[in-house]
Design an enzyme around this catalytic site. Sequence first.
Site, PDB file in Angstrom:
ATOM      1  N   CYS A 113       0.816  -1.224   0.000  1.00 40.15           N
ATOM      2  CA  CYS A 113       0.000   0.000   0.000  1.00 40.15           C
ATOM      3  C   CYS A 113       0.850   1.275   0.000  1.00 40.15           C
ATOM      4  O   CYS A 113       0.369   2.340  -0.380  1.00 40.15           O
ATOM      5  CB  CYS A 113      -0.948   0.000   1.193  1.00 40.15           C
ATOM      6  SG  CYS A 113      -2.099  -1.378   1.159  1.00 40.15           S
ATOM      7  N   HIS A 250      -3.262   7.377   1.956  1.00 41.50           N
ATOM      8  CA  HIS A 250      -3.643   6.060   1.433  1.00 41.50           C
ATOM      9  C   HIS A 250      -5.057   5.768   1.920  1.00 41.50           C
ATOM     10  O   HIS A 250      -5.378   5.976   3.084  1.00 41.50           O
ATOM     11  CB  HIS A 250      -2.660   5.000   1.938  1.00 41.50           C
ATOM     12  CG  HIS A 250      -3.138   3.600   1.684  1.00 41.50           C
ATOM     13  ND1 HIS A 250      -3.612   3.202   0.462  1.00 41.50           N
ATOM     14  CD2 HIS A 250      -3.239   2.518   2.500  1.00 41.50           C
ATOM     15  CE1 HIS A 250      -3.980   1.930   0.539  1.00 41.50           C
ATOM     16  NE2 HIS A 250      -3.765   1.488   1.765  1.00 41.50           N
ATOM     17  N   ASN A 280     -10.119   0.070  -0.778  1.00 44.33           N
ATOM     18  CA  ASN A 280      -8.660   0.115  -0.655  1.00 44.33           C
ATOM     19  C   ASN A 280      -8.058  -0.470  -1.930  1.00 44.33           C
ATOM     20  O   ASN A 280      -8.154  -1.669  -2.169  1.00 44.33           O
ATOM     21  CB  ASN A 280      -8.222  -0.688   0.570  1.00 44.33           C
ATOM     22  CG  ASN A 280      -6.708  -0.660   0.800  1.00 44.33           C
ATOM     23  OD1 ASN A 280      -5.958  -0.219  -0.072  1.00 44.33           O
ATOM     24  ND2 ASN A 280      -6.277  -1.132   1.952  1.00 44.33           N
TER      25      ASN A 280
HETATM   26  N1  ACO Z   1     -18.986  -8.193   7.969  1.00 47.95           N
HETATM   27  C1  ACO Z   1     -19.566  -8.439   9.141  1.00 47.95           C
HETATM   28  N2  ACO Z   1     -18.887  -8.818  10.263  1.00 47.95           N
HETATM   29  C2  ACO Z   1     -17.543  -8.936  10.131  1.00 47.95           C
HETATM   30  C3  ACO Z   1     -16.870  -8.692   8.914  1.00 47.95           C
HETATM   31  C4  ACO Z   1     -17.657  -8.327   7.806  1.00 47.95           C
HETATM   32  N3  ACO Z   1     -17.111  -8.043   6.586  1.00 47.95           N
HETATM   33  N4  ACO Z   1     -15.551  -8.888   9.093  1.00 47.95           N
HETATM   34  C5  ACO Z   1     -15.399  -9.230  10.400  1.00 47.95           C
HETATM   35  N5  ACO Z   1     -16.594  -9.271  11.018  1.00 47.95           N
HETATM   36  C6  ACO Z   1     -16.883  -9.605  12.397  1.00 47.95           C
HETATM   37  C7  ACO Z   1     -15.817 -10.437  13.041  1.00 47.95           C
HETATM   38  O1  ACO Z   1     -15.984 -11.795  12.728  1.00 47.95           O
HETATM   39  C8  ACO Z   1     -16.028 -10.144  14.510  1.00 47.95           C
HETATM   40  O2  ACO Z   1     -17.082 -10.919  14.952  1.00 47.95           O
HETATM   41  P1  ACO Z   1     -17.048 -11.580  16.419  1.00 47.95           P
HETATM   42  O3  ACO Z   1     -16.984 -10.417  17.361  1.00 47.95           O
HETATM   43  O4  ACO Z   1     -18.325 -12.340  16.463  1.00 47.95           O
HETATM   44  O5  ACO Z   1     -15.810 -12.439  16.441  1.00 47.95           O
HETATM   45  C9  ACO Z   1     -16.470  -8.679  14.495  1.00 47.95           C
HETATM   46  O6  ACO Z   1     -16.911  -8.410  13.160  1.00 47.95           O
HETATM   47  C10 ACO Z   1     -15.352  -7.729  14.853  1.00 47.95           C
HETATM   48  O7  ACO Z   1     -14.202  -8.074  14.082  1.00 47.95           O
HETATM   49  P2  ACO Z   1     -12.872  -7.269  14.185  1.00 47.95           P
HETATM   50  O8  ACO Z   1     -11.866  -7.827  13.237  1.00 47.95           O
HETATM   51  O9  ACO Z   1     -12.484  -7.126  15.594  1.00 47.95           O
HETATM   52  O10 ACO Z   1     -13.399  -5.883  13.619  1.00 47.95           O
HETATM   53  P3  ACO Z   1     -12.698  -4.497  13.686  1.00 47.95           P
HETATM   54  O11 ACO Z   1     -13.532  -3.534  14.390  1.00 47.95           O
HETATM   55  O12 ACO Z   1     -11.268  -4.601  14.088  1.00 47.95           O
HETATM   56  O13 ACO Z   1     -12.763  -4.072  12.159  1.00 47.95           O
HETATM   57  C11 ACO Z   1     -11.269  -3.943  10.305  1.00 47.95           C
HETATM   58  C12 ACO Z   1     -12.099  -4.851  11.180  1.00 47.95           C
HETATM   59  C13 ACO Z   1     -12.197  -2.990   9.545  1.00 47.95           C
HETATM   60  C14 ACO Z   1     -10.487  -4.774   9.301  1.00 47.95           C
HETATM   61  C15 ACO Z   1     -10.327  -3.154  11.228  1.00 47.95           C
HETATM   62  O14 ACO Z   1      -9.575  -4.003  12.027  1.00 47.95           O
HETATM   63  C16 ACO Z   1      -9.418  -2.273  10.475  1.00 47.95           C
HETATM   64  O15 ACO Z   1      -9.817  -1.248   9.997  1.00 47.95           O
HETATM   65  N6  ACO Z   1      -8.137  -2.627  10.390  1.00 47.95           N
HETATM   66  C17 ACO Z   1      -7.190  -1.888   9.653  1.00 47.95           C
HETATM   67  C18 ACO Z   1      -6.748  -2.706   8.569  1.00 47.95           C
HETATM   68  C19 ACO Z   1      -7.019  -2.133   7.233  1.00 47.95           C
HETATM   69  O16 ACO Z   1      -7.675  -1.169   6.982  1.00 47.95           O
HETATM   70  N7  ACO Z   1      -6.401  -2.825   6.345  1.00 47.95           N
HETATM   71  C20 ACO Z   1      -6.454  -2.494   5.012  1.00 47.95           C
HETATM   72  C21 ACO Z   1      -5.214  -3.007   4.385  1.00 47.95           C
HETATM   73  S1  ACO Z   1      -3.812  -2.439   5.200  1.00 47.95           S
HETATM   74  C22 ACO Z   1      -3.504  -0.977   4.681  1.00 47.95           C
HETATM   75  O17 ACO Z   1      -3.837  -0.655   3.584  1.00 47.95           O
HETATM   76  C23 ACO Z   1      -2.843  -0.118   5.642  1.00 47.95           C
END
Ligand code: ACO
EC number: 2.3.1.180
Length: 323
Positions: A113, A250, A280
């Site tokens: 990224c 980004h 993304n």
């Molecule tokens: N739809 C519905 N529910 C979902 C989904 C989905 N697509 N994906 C995960 N869940 C559920 C999980 O299973 C979990 O359920 P549980 O509590 O029953 O176990 C719940 O949602 C919470 O999951 P988390 O992974 O803890 O969710 P979080 O609030 O951390 O959000 C996310 C996930 C959006 C990926 C977040 O961690 C994030 O923004 N991370 C940054 C990573 C990122 O943006 N990466 C992009 C690539 S890296 C880069 O470009 C820098």
Amino acid sequence: MIRSVVRGFGAALPKRVMTNKEMESKVDTSDEWIVQRTGIRQRYIAGEGETTASLGESAARAALARADLTADDLDLIIVATSTPDNTFPATAVNIQNRLGMRHGAAFDLQAVCSGFVYAVATADAYIRGGLAKRALVIGAETFSRILDWSDRTTCVLFGDGAGAIILEAREGSGMNADRGVLTAQLRSDGIHGDKLYVDGGPSTTGTVGHLRMEGREVFKHAVGMITDVIEAAFEATGTTADDVDWLVPHQANRRIIDGSAKKLGIPLDKVVVTVDIHGNTSAASIPLALDTAAADGRIKKGDLVMLEAMGGGFTWGSVLIRW
Ligand code: ACO
């Protein structure tokens, strides 16, 4: 001193839009969950015949047209991508051929990224070092092709697209009033390699593999790393958050963008956000956002524009440009 000045910009997106509603039919997710956690409402997905090279070529042609140049006027092409058409030859050489360019040099750069930030920094170093006079810098990706479409934690986040800028050597005074790249700050730390990666490759599995991510781990590091390299850019140039006209981050996640802007004291009306429409797109996200904001007249000649990114590796970096 020589400065690398932006002479043109362009972008290209696949024809097909995939909304969050459509995503609901593929995995157990909801529009509400995706919007609330990421800010993403839709993304573009490459169809048959649309590849990283074809999207990159279209973005390059748009940038050349806007700069009133042809491929004959270039002497360097750098393509930032983690989703090349082939393991080799480089997508940059493929695009060079598509543009009918029979001279100069072209190569790919892989920093996930952060790829576009790394590529701009590299082109700037080539230009200032006298190795190139006019560089086409492209960020192009088809992440849809390395997603595990049964994994709801990753497949909802990414999209496809390409963006490009043309950097040209011009004489500057060495002061911050110069147009062009004023500083670039690059970092990486491979200790984080298992938090965001692809579980395959030519030398390990002999396959392309699928993207895997520890989303929370990425989130935990993102804001700190981004603000670190932006503050380093301020320090290198003697500028402050108040001097920045546009922050072009980004586009990974709305919460990371808002958190970084808040920590830096940059008001949200100075932040270019396209994650809602593009998702993304990894190395393509910054040049797509630049194209959006420069084409609609927000980013103007002379504006101070801060680019920043963080991604797999981890890699992270910033570039400060006087547009
Ligand atoms: N739809 C519905 N529910 C979902 C989904 C989905 N697509 N994906 C995960 N869940 C559920 C999980 O299973 C979990 O359920 P549980 O509590 O029953 O176990 C719940 O949602 C919470 O999951 P988390 O992974 O803890 O969710 P979080 O609030 O951390 O959000 C996310 C996930 C959006 C990926 C977040 O961690 C994030 O923004 N991370 C940054 C990573 C990122 O943006 N990466 C992009 C690539 S890296 C880069 O470009 C820098």
